[in-house]
Design an enzyme around this catalytic site. Structure first.
Site, PDB file in Angstrom:
ATOM      1  N   GLU A 226       0.832  -1.200   0.000  1.00 16.98           N
ATOM      2  CA  GLU A 226       0.000   0.000   0.000  1.00 16.98           C
ATOM      3  C   GLU A 226       0.865   1.247   0.000  1.00 16.98           C
ATOM      4  O   GLU A 226       0.654   2.170  -0.771  1.00 16.98           O
ATOM      5  CB  GLU A 226      -0.926   0.010   1.216  1.00 16.98           C
ATOM      6  CG  GLU A 226      -1.848   1.218   1.259  1.00 16.98           C
ATOM      7  CD  GLU A 226      -2.829   1.185   2.421  1.00 16.98           C
ATOM      8  OE1 GLU A 226      -3.405   2.250   2.729  1.00 16.98           O
ATOM      9  OE2 GLU A 226      -3.026   0.107   3.018  1.00 16.98           O
ATOM     10  N   ARG A 304      -7.264   2.907  13.729  1.00 17.89           N
ATOM     11  CA  ARG A 304      -8.186   1.781  13.582  1.00 17.89           C
ATOM     12  C   ARG A 304      -8.090   0.834  14.785  1.00 17.89           C
ATOM     13  O   ARG A 304      -9.074   0.167  15.128  1.00 17.89           O
ATOM     14  CB  ARG A 304      -7.950   1.027  12.271  1.00 17.89           C
ATOM     15  CG  ARG A 304      -9.067   0.030  11.982  1.00 17.89           C
ATOM     16  CD  ARG A 304      -8.960  -0.599  10.608  1.00 17.89           C
ATOM     17  NE  ARG A 304      -9.631   0.147   9.555  1.00 17.89           N
ATOM     18  CZ  ARG A 304     -10.894  -0.020   9.195  1.00 17.89           C
ATOM     19  NH1 ARG A 304     -11.676  -0.864   9.858  1.00 17.89           N
ATOM     20  NH2 ARG A 304     -11.413   0.661   8.193  1.00 17.89           N
ATOM     21  N   GLU A 706     -10.681  -8.226   4.939  1.00 17.89           N
ATOM     22  CA  GLU A 706      -9.978  -8.206   6.222  1.00 17.89           C
ATOM     23  C   GLU A 706     -10.683  -8.903   7.389  1.00 17.89           C
ATOM     24  O   GLU A 706     -10.028  -9.558   8.200  1.00 17.89           O
ATOM     25  CB  GLU A 706      -9.694  -6.747   6.612  1.00 17.89           C
ATOM     26  CG  GLU A 706      -8.676  -6.087   5.719  1.00 17.89           C
ATOM     27  CD  GLU A 706      -8.528  -4.598   6.029  1.00 17.89           C
ATOM     28  OE1 GLU A 706      -7.468  -4.211   6.532  1.00 17.89           O
ATOM     29  OE2 GLU A 706      -9.486  -3.845   5.778  1.00 17.89           O
TER      30      GLU A 706
END
Length: 750
Positions: A226, A304, A706
């Site tokens: 990413e 997160r 995920e």
């Protein structure tokens, strides 16, 4: 529909970066990186390397025309080190030679002198020394300062979860080619084409429109490409800008392991308060995230962690805090789950500790605290369309939990050397980029004159079958055969300003854009067909490449309508833009509605432990998973299986190891163990949860990338349960991964 790439994969015909035919005169790059984890560069001697026949040039920060900076969220990471190095593997220079072999030989000839400085390898040590990436973040709900006083039981403890190597089959790599007028085309193995484009432009000191990034597909990513695919592309681009020749750079496995970041290790402490009726009344946790030497994506990952710190439970009083700690390791980065698994592990450990203290089954506490409709998360979002209790009850009933537990009890009573353990693992995982502005996507759809269709999106195919789903959406919406639809490579010139393929949101975002574009095109063709048939357009529909009138098949086919549309100069191209509605989050207040929806599920994990050797087998994992209304159950179940096994690996086998000097010891598959066919569960049973899904998901088919990884956390607690059956004196410890060595120690702990 099967994965559209499977045929090419099996035959070895699918193309990746390293498969591209190279142009005549292509040169090959190789990074020279720091052998020390922290220190001042006193001298680097390149003379022998430069004089080696076949070496074209060795680039350093002095050759950069733009800015020597590749940091995204925080600009704290130079492309090439200038005066100081901060981790073993930090790039210092870039060798460009006529072949890879020559570049490797040249690297061995470079000598460097570094004045070493103290090395920090753990988050706890970084916190003690005040080394942080950024300011801490905290989420709060209710008041934990007073609520603990009213709790019947208050338990404190600590946990550790280690990092995890991505170990994608295809290592990092790129191929950069000079084009006319100073433009550069880069084929990159990246999850974030726009990130590569933007960073290359910044470092080269040119505009973004002069950089074209193309992604065919990835041989695995899991988050490791990413952000961390970017530096290699930038290095190659710097060389192309200077030499005006193509440059290819594919990292070897050893270099990839040494130079790239992993999943973040977390050291955490918790305090949990329970009422007499076993309701969790208060929960406090401090997460110490080992970020590595630079920010990379650590601040977003830390965020997160806070979002998922309470997993599937409603807790009225919560205070969670995370510190992103700077250490002298490679900058850690995104990995499937993006900080969520680390947060969930801690709350599950806290509940296990309470259950142990009270002498009751952990699942009793889990069940009475599961989320209900309209409960509030610690970040302010109200839980709606909650399916966690549904999945939990379905798992107990459909898999006959009582019978499973009875069989395990009988087995344990009948065996001395072998013991079985069982656990239940609920998951609640939010879907959306937590950074609201990133929740957007575009799709460019062409209908060609012969009726075939070409589609470009911002989605990167990396084995998750996102292109298959895009094709399904187009085929279904346009009413044509899948053979008529082609998914193009992901390209920044065709589809610009894209968000990375990450956060499990790619199919939703890009799929919704494809759906919008196809709906617009079919509306235009409906008007054309209605005119051709002299009927009202409300009677027209397309199916099986034929026009239907009020559900009845006509003699007018797809190709004829497209042909007529061309004659009437009707646009057969549509560029659609989709943004996720309703989501928002105010970071100044740490409150909002960051997720479009949540994915729910429950896993029952059963293990058998060899109490003589400390080894274990995962007998079965039985899952009730919230797919919504799956648009491709075969592909989605495959994602659940893969995520589960990857999660089990993180929790049991995969132990990242650095020494005190910051050197990676688990630097090969001989020293880093990933699940193989023998350590994967003997049986995986997945039953879709009976639910209608949510309109926020593409065709009501929920994200699946995920969430399943966190089912793997259940393996840790199942093993722990088995140890207790053999050794009742074992004191629970929460130090993942639960390797056989740790298990053996626990089995014979006094």
């Amino acid at each position: 529909m099967k994965n559209i790439d499977s045929f090419g994969h099996v035959r070895g015909e699918s193309l990746f970066v390293d498969d591209i035919n190279t142009n005549h005169g292509t040169l090959y790059g190789l990074a020279f990186d720091s052998p020390k984890a922290h220190g001042i560069i006193k001298n680097v001697d390149y003379s022998k390397a430069k004089n080696l026949n076949g070496v074209i040039k060795i680039f350093t920060y002095k050759d950069i025309l733009g800015e020597n900076q590749i940091g995204g969220i925080i600009p704290d990471e130079p492309l090439w080190a200038e005066n100081e190095v901060h981790f073993i593997g930090q790039p210092i220079a870039f060798i460009v030679a006529e072949s890879e072999a020559i570049a490797k030989k040249a690297r061995a000839l470079i000598t460097i002198k570094i004045e070493e400085k103290p090395v920090i390898t753990t988050a706890k040590e970084a916190k003690e020394k005040g080394e942080f990436i950024n300011a801490p973040r905290s989420f709060k709900l209710g008041d934990t300062t007073t609520s603990f006083k009213n709790c019947e039981y208050v338990i404190e403890g600590e946990t550790f979860s280690n990092g995890q190597e991505h170990l994608y089959l295809e290592t990092q790599g790129c191929y950069a080619i000079p084009m006319e007028n100073g433009n550069i085309k880069i084929t990159s193995s990246t999850q974030g084409p726009t990130s590569v484009q933007k960073t290359v432009a910044k470092v080269l000191g040119i505009a973004m429109h002069k950089i074209e990034v193309d992604v065919i597909r990835l041989g695995g990513g899991f988050g490791g490409k990413e952000d961390q695919a970017t530096p290699w592309a930038v290095m190659a681009a710097v060389a192309v800008q200077y030499l005006k020749k193509p440059v290819k750079y594919i990292l070897s496995r050893q270099d990839d392991l040494r130079m790239t970041g992993k999943r973040h290790p977390y050291e955490s402490t918790f305090k949990i308060g329970i009422s007499k009726d076993l309701k969790i009344q208060a929960y406090e946790v401090e997460f110490l995230q080992n970020s590595g030497a630079a920010a990379d994506l650590s601040p977003a990952i830390a965020e997160r962690t806070l979002f998922h710190a309470t997993n599937s439970y409603f807790i009225p009083n919560v205070t969670t805090t995370v510190h992103s700690c700077r250490t002298n390791l490679p900058p850690n980065t995104a990995f499937r789950g993006f900080g969520g698994p680390q947060g969930m592990f801690v709350i599950e450990a806290a509940i296990a500790q309470v259950a142990e203290k009270l002498g009751i089954d952990k699942k009793i506490i889990q069940e009475v605290n599961l989320l209900h409709e309209n409960d509030e998360f610690s970040y302010g979002q109200i839980a709606t369309q909650v399916e966690i209790k549904n999945s939990w009850t379905s798992a107990k009933n459909k898999f006959n939990l009582d019978k499973l537990e009875s069989e395990i009890t009988h087995f344990n009573n009948s065996n001395t050397q072998f013991k079985k353990g069982i656990s239940l693992m609920p998951i609640t995982f939010g879907i959306s980029f937590t950074n609201t502005p990133m929740n957007h996507a575009r799709a460019l759809v062409h209908i060609y004159q012969d009726g075939s269709v070409g589609i470009s999106t911002g989605a990167v195919e990396m084995g998750q079958s996102v292109n298959t789903k895009m094709l399904q959406i187009a085929s279904q919406t346009l009413g044509i055969a899948s053979s008529k639809v082609k998914l193009e490579t992901t390209n920044t010139t065709r589809v610009a300003n894209t968000s990375p393929t990450a956060a499990s949101a790619t199919a939703d975002l890009n799929g919704k854009a494809v759906l919008q574009a196809c709906n617009t095109l079919i509306e235009r063709l409906t008007n054309v067909a209605a005119t051709m048939l002299s009927i009202d357009k409300s009677a027209v529909s397309f199916k099986n490449e034929t026009v239907f009138i009020n559900g009845e098949k006509s003699n007018l086919n797809w190709e004829k309508v497209v042909e007529q549309a061309m004659l009437e100069r009707v646009s057969l191209t549509e560029n659609a833009h989709y943004t996720t509605p309703i989501i928002h989050f105010d970071k100044t207040k740490e409150k909002g509605h960051p997720f479009a929806y949540h994915v729910y599920g429950t896993a029952i994990t059963i293990v058998t432990l060899d109490c003589l050797r400390g080894t274990y087998e995962t007998d079965a994992v039985k899952i009730i998973h919230d797919f919504g209304n799956s648009m491709n159950i075969g592909i989605d179940k495959g994602q659940v299986e893969g995520g589960l096994v990857q999660g089990i690996g993180w929790m049991t086998l995969e132990e990242i190891s650095y020494n005190n000097e910051g050197k990676l010891l688990s630097n090969a598959l001989s020293t880093y163990k990933v699940p193989d066919v023998f350590s994967a569960p003997k049986s995986i049973e997945i039953i879709p949860l009976e639910t209608t899904g949510t309109k926020m998901a593409i065709l009501k088919s929920k994200a699946v990338g995920e969430p399943p990884l966190m089912y793997g956390i259940g393996a840790y607690f199942a093993i722990q349960n088995a140890i207790k059956k053999f050794n009742p004196n074992y004191n629970l410890k929460f130090n993942a991964p639960f390797t056989p060595e740790k298990v053996l120690i626990g089995l014979y702990e006094k």
